[in-house]
Design an enzyme around this catalytic site. Structure first.
Site, PDB file in Angstrom:
ATOM      1  N   LYS A 135      16.517  40.437  13.718  1.00 40.90           N
ATOM      2  CA  LYS A 135      16.191  41.477  14.679  1.00 40.90           C
ATOM      3  C   LYS A 135      15.454  40.917  15.885  1.00 40.90           C
ATOM      4  CE  LYS A 135      16.310  44.822  11.080  1.00 40.90           C
ATOM      5  NZ  LYS A 135      15.743  45.945  10.368  1.00 40.90           N
ATOM      6  N   GLU A 169       7.277  47.539  16.489  1.00 49.16           N
ATOM      7  CA  GLU A 169       7.985  48.328  17.495  1.00 49.16           C
ATOM      8  C   GLU A 169       7.193  49.586  17.778  1.00 49.16           C
ATOM      9  OE1 GLU A 169      12.769  47.785  16.859  1.00 49.16           O
ATOM     10  OE2 GLU A 169      11.828  49.714  16.420  1.00 49.16           O
ATOM     11  N   HIS A 207      13.639  56.033   6.055  1.00 51.35           N
ATOM     12  CA  HIS A 207      14.387  55.030   6.818  1.00 51.35           C
ATOM     13  C   HIS A 207      15.695  54.650   6.150  1.00 51.35           C
ATOM     14  CE1 HIS A 207      10.686  55.016   8.893  1.00 51.35           C
ATOM     15  NE2 HIS A 207      10.044  54.537   7.842  1.00 51.35           N
ATOM     16  N   ARG A 236      28.043  42.753  10.171  1.00 47.53           N
ATOM     17  CA  ARG A 236      28.811  42.923   8.926  1.00 47.53           C
ATOM     18  C   ARG A 236      29.461  44.293   8.962  1.00 47.53           C
ATOM     19  NH1 ARG A 236      25.508  46.897   7.145  1.00 47.53           N
ATOM     20  NH2 ARG A 236      23.281  46.565   7.371  1.00 47.53           N
TER      21      ARG A 236
END
Lengths: 507, 163, 507, 163
Positions: free
Chosen positions: A118, A206, A241, A298
């Site tokens: 990420k 974040e 999440h 993927r």
């Protein structure tokens, strides 16, 4: 003439089944690998060949990259499909497969390294001018220094803040922290979980964007620089999440916004010379701004909804791309028809804080009908174990428009029988029947906002159920063990004598 | 023959008696007068059970897993258990928190006597590669802790009691 | 707000199930009717209400128009869906439904009379300038006079000749006669079968067109004069005039021919003020000429392949049209995507001249996966009886192109488990694997031409099968009868004591 | 324990013997030396039977209908019957035509002693609302007729014998 001589499918469950089926339709033989827990699993029995690669824990079986590669070579495979999870985003594995002269059905290790993590992917996107969520990734490598660095950065970014694992997804290693006093404890817990799940404890921060939608774009890229996007998937309905319901098209996207976000997704893929299938995830804020979140290098769990509206089989496309075929479509040839929704059926107990449940699937009856697709790796009699992801099926409904698709999903959930293991089906029904869901008012905090206090209805069995239970108990549940049968007399005997009144003719 | 079944928050007694044609089945629930039905068994094949109940055909699917029965009609399944004579271990509701899945205790965050607020984490379990926090269902006092870090726990095993 | 208050489904089996599901998705309650043989059938248990209408023979149950209409009124239905077969093309029933103030979900009795009978429909089409197969329909009403008249006409038309029942389809009452000496015997047999199947012994003659394809067009017409066609279905693969494999698009149609034939189909519907769904059947000769064959004034068995390529749910469309909604599409908005094939699974024995088989479905496992749809009214444990059509399921496969669809169908047939009743699956596999089928070289005599001598392979069970059989016999097959259980002791007992080692706690 | 199974055109004997761990299963076919396998029963639940055969896991589905067994592996099902000790009634093949489904005899078109050509109709049955013609499998002579018009016949019942 065929695309590959033989493909090893380095996965289990529904995605292994999905890939094996695609290979069989393409006329390509398959090798399944399985752990000792999966000796009788659908993916094991469906494949043309099956090889046991170790005990149930993934670290000792499905994550054993060297063993899997060795099996592929021994069995004469010339390609490996990793599915999702396990080794799918492991660049070292992709590199090892290529080094062994086999084809990894997915992006190159280099593209995976550039876009898979990420942190690097955020840097690539920032360089390409695509907006990213404000965040901070640590410079220090020493854990203690990292901790201090991240704690300081968290204050600068401002609370509430999100801690995310650099590797992997699915909410594992992710924490939202509202209170600075809890930061260190949550950081440690997130690092521990990330290490455990992905073998990598790196996390980053974040800024939390309130009430966003999760919108992701499916892309396909061939080996000749041609990249197309197949439209978006809205995956805003999440719990902890973890995506639970996904749909396409998103009720929030205008054609203009779709074109802009799709172009950003294609640009992201082109920036790293990406090949094969990938997904670019964005957050879409209520104000219409979108932010790059991460790229999944993927096949995605929720790929079937894209297949339903575009008519393109993504697994076959992956195999064809990996075999060197050029993409057969220009962007303008990709069209979308109708509306598709996927609901993930998990073995978890909505009455007990959604904790994963285990047990044996005793009764199973899947909904069928036009526009209904069930992807599962489970058959009646299978045990749902402790070792693997608790997702037992994906229910995908397609219809001409969103209202019809929602009603079809509602119907299909009501006609999905799984007994023996508690599932989240009642919770999925509660979502699908919620007025806000009907109106398409989705956001990643939908569940917290609308269903935080939801409890499954406690239903008393009607008298008819109790009658059936008692009659079944009068009759018993049959089948004696071999030991008992053997103990009751080892004389040679004729099985047919047991059968109702049958007599062998004389002579 | 008489059977007793319990579920989440109720139980019933079912008496099955043979009749000239078929069966008489009487259901007694604590909150209701007993009701009797005329029942015939049309067919039983593996999990599939076809009955007529008061002459109306009904199709069921039945399965057993140890002591647990699952009975489904259409796609609606009910889980029936043997009644628990002491009514205890009714999990969460009475403050006794039990493991609902197998796992390993990573950490125990409270001690007996400690006061906790609703939602406070009490125990951290590891299962399915995830950390699961067992939190206090309401404000109260920890009256007992039954496990310690490193323990492997089974479903139904008590972890902590909060009153 | 809803389309109808409650719909009675006047049918059984897979089509009743299909219609009930569509109603449930539309939020419309349903009433099923069932014969005594179908008390535990899927359509009976799936519907919101179910009413027994008589003993198993159709004449005493599913063809009991008055009883069914009475049930509809008693249960507060405002519409009846007839499915196909049984009362679906019975104009008197449609008229009676309308006279009772209920909606018949299908065309009007008048349109049915004009287009439903094969003889009047030929006249309508001749008048509209659409070519029809040269033929002859009798003028005389007296059976003896008819016989003479048809015998004479048969000589004029020339042999080989086809005898067809004016009412109904499915090959019942149809005979091909090559030898004039056999004409009278075949005529009598055809009349007897037609009388038996449709309650109407009227037959007519048609010249035999050698090696034609069967191409039919699906049309939809609303109550405001708007008619669209949804493209063709090629149904050339037949055995004894019974369709067994259908596909769309037809490998033989160019866009130009499709447009001409579609226009002819629309013209046919408009000529009689047709409403709702209907199918116009043509023969397409090898020379490219097409001939009107007949119109089916109902939903067609093979409607799912049209749904797969157009994305339009035909049953929902029927219901919406019947409720007075206008068609939402112009002809140009109807688009076709990919390729769909349907194979009909029959309970029949390919090793014994395809005679219908009976028995109980003991093991059942249907293929699933992207692009695969199974429409069936059967669940494991159901008896396949003598009274009804031997079709037990329709397997529909959709893929991006014909080659992929053929391979998917091949895969799905190989993964369709039905044990307990012998089926035609091996025969379907033989067709699908035939090179002529792969090449799309279809004609209504495909089976006679390519598979006349086909016999199912006689397979010895491998050792593993025998091992499993013996182990199962050692263990037995469980479940005692209630009588046995009762006889073994009427004492109250605790069922849980039987369960493996479980002990109730004290107290 | 020993079992015998027959199918279309063959039969076998299966001997099951307990061992220290699992079973020894020996299969004897007329055309082959007996073969012995090591087998363990992993699980049996209703129709589902999981074995290991020579340590390889194998999943089967098994069902019984009276004297008939159906055993399936993947989607391939085999029908096993008790061996017929006289080897007779092997249907069609030996010229003895049997009903393969229940139905009613509409008409018998031949008499004993009559010569028939291959494909000649012999009997017309009505079943499933269709007329079914039973035709001669080859040229031959009708040696026996077992039914007459109006008879209701069951599967396996002999109709006509042609030699």
């Amino acid at each position: 003439m065929t695309l590959f001589r033989k493909i090893l499918v380095a996965n289990r469950g529904e995605i292994a089944v999905r890939i094996i089926r695609a290979c069989q339709e393409l006329g390509i033989p398959t090798v399944a690998v399985y752990s000792e827990a999966d000796a009788a699993a659908l993916h094991t029995t469906l494949a043309d060949e099956a090889v046991c690669i170790g005990p149930p824990p993934p670290l000792q079986s499905y994550l054993q990259a060297e063993t899997i590669l060795a099996v592929a070579r021994e069995r004469g495979c010339d390609a490996i499909h990793p599915g999702y999870g396990f080794l799918a985003e492991n660049a070292d594995f992709a590199a090892a497969v290529a080094a062994a002269g086999l084809t990894f059905i997915g992006p190159t290790a280099a593209a995976m390294r550039a876009m898979g993590g990420k942190i690097p992917s955020r840097q690539v996107m920032e360089a390409a001018g695509v907006p990213v969520v404000p965040g901070y990734h640590p410079v220090a490598t020493d854990p203690a220094a990292q901790k201090a660095e991240l704690a300081e950065a968290s204050v600068r970014l401002g609370y509430p803040i999100r801690i995310k694992a650099s590797a992997g997804g699915g909410g594992k290693g992710m924490r939202v922290v509202a209170d600075p006093d809890r930061f260190i404890a949550e950081l440690e817990s997130a690092r521990r979980e990330a290490q455990n799940a992905f073998g990598n404890s790196t996390v980053y921060l974040e800024k939390l964007i309130p009430g966003p939608r999760h919108i992701e774009f499916q892309i396909l890229a061939d080996h000749y620089g041609h990249v197309v996007h197949l439209g978006e998937r809205e995956c805003s309905i999440q719990r902890r999440h973890q995506k639970i319901i996904e749909e396409t098209p998103s009720p929030a996207l205008t054609p203009e916004l779709r074109a802009r976000m799709g172009a950003a997704a294609v640009a992201a893929a082109q920036a790293v010379g990406y090949t094969n299938a990938g997904t670019v995830e964005f957050l879409l804020a209520p104000d219409g701004h979108f932010y790059f979140l991460e790229m999944n290098t993927r096949l995605q769990v929720e790929h079937p909804i894209t297949e339903a509206v575009t008519g393109i089989d993504l697994v076959k496309a992956q195999i064809r791309i990996a075999a060197g075929e050029p993409l057969p479509w220009r962007q303008e040839a990709i069209t979308w028809r109708g509306h598709a929704i996927e609901a993930r059926i998990y073995a978890e107990d909505p009455a007990h804080r959604f904790l994963p449940t285990t047990g044996r699937v005793l009764l199973l009856s899947e909904p069928v009908g036009p526009g209904i697709r069930v992807d599962t790796g489970i058959t009646a009699g299978d045990a749902i174990g402790l070792y693997y992801d608790p997702m037992i099926a994906k229910l995908i409904c397609w219809a001409e428009d969103r209202a019809d698709a929602v009603r079809k999903l509602d119907w299909a959930l009501a006609h999905y029988l799984i007994a023996g293991v508690t599932t989240n089906i009642p919770f999925l029904q509660a979502i699908v029947r919620h007025p806000a869901y009907h109106q398409g008012m989705l956001s990643t905090d939908f569940v917290e906002r609308h269903l935080a206090d939801w409890q499954p209805p406690s239903l008393s069995p009607p008298d008819e159920i109790l009658i059936a239970a008692a009659v079944a108990d009068v009759q018993g549940y049959g089948v004696i063990s071999v030991a008992e049968a053997m103990a009751s007399g080892g004389e040679p005997y004729n099985p047919w004598a047991m059968a109702d009144g049958f007599r062998l003719g004389g002579g | 023959m008489e059977f007793r079944y319990a579920w989440n928050d109720g139980e019933a007694t079912v008496r099955v008696e043979p009749e000239a044609e078929g069966l008489r089945v009487t259901i007694s629930r604590p909150d209701r007068e007993p009701v009797t039905y005329r029942v015939t068994v049309v067919r039983r094949e593996g999990e599939r059970l076809v009955l007529t109940i008061e002459d109306r055909p009904r199709v069921f699917r039945v399965a057993r897993d140890g002591k647990t029965r699952w009975v489904a009609q259409d796609a609606r399944a009910f889980r029936l258990e043997p009644p628990n004579p002491r009514g205890a271990q009714r999990s969460a509701a009475d403050g006794s928190l039990t493991a609902v899945m197998p796992g390993k205790v990573l950490d125990v965050l409270v001690q007996p006597g400690q006061r906790v607020g609703a939602g406070a984490p009490l125990v951290i379990l590891e299962a399915m590669k995830m950390e699961l926090r067992i939190t206090a269902p309401s404000d109260g006092e920890v009256v007992a802790v039954f496990v310690r870090a490193g323990d492997v726990v089974n479903p139904g095993q008590r972890l902590v009691e909060v009153r």
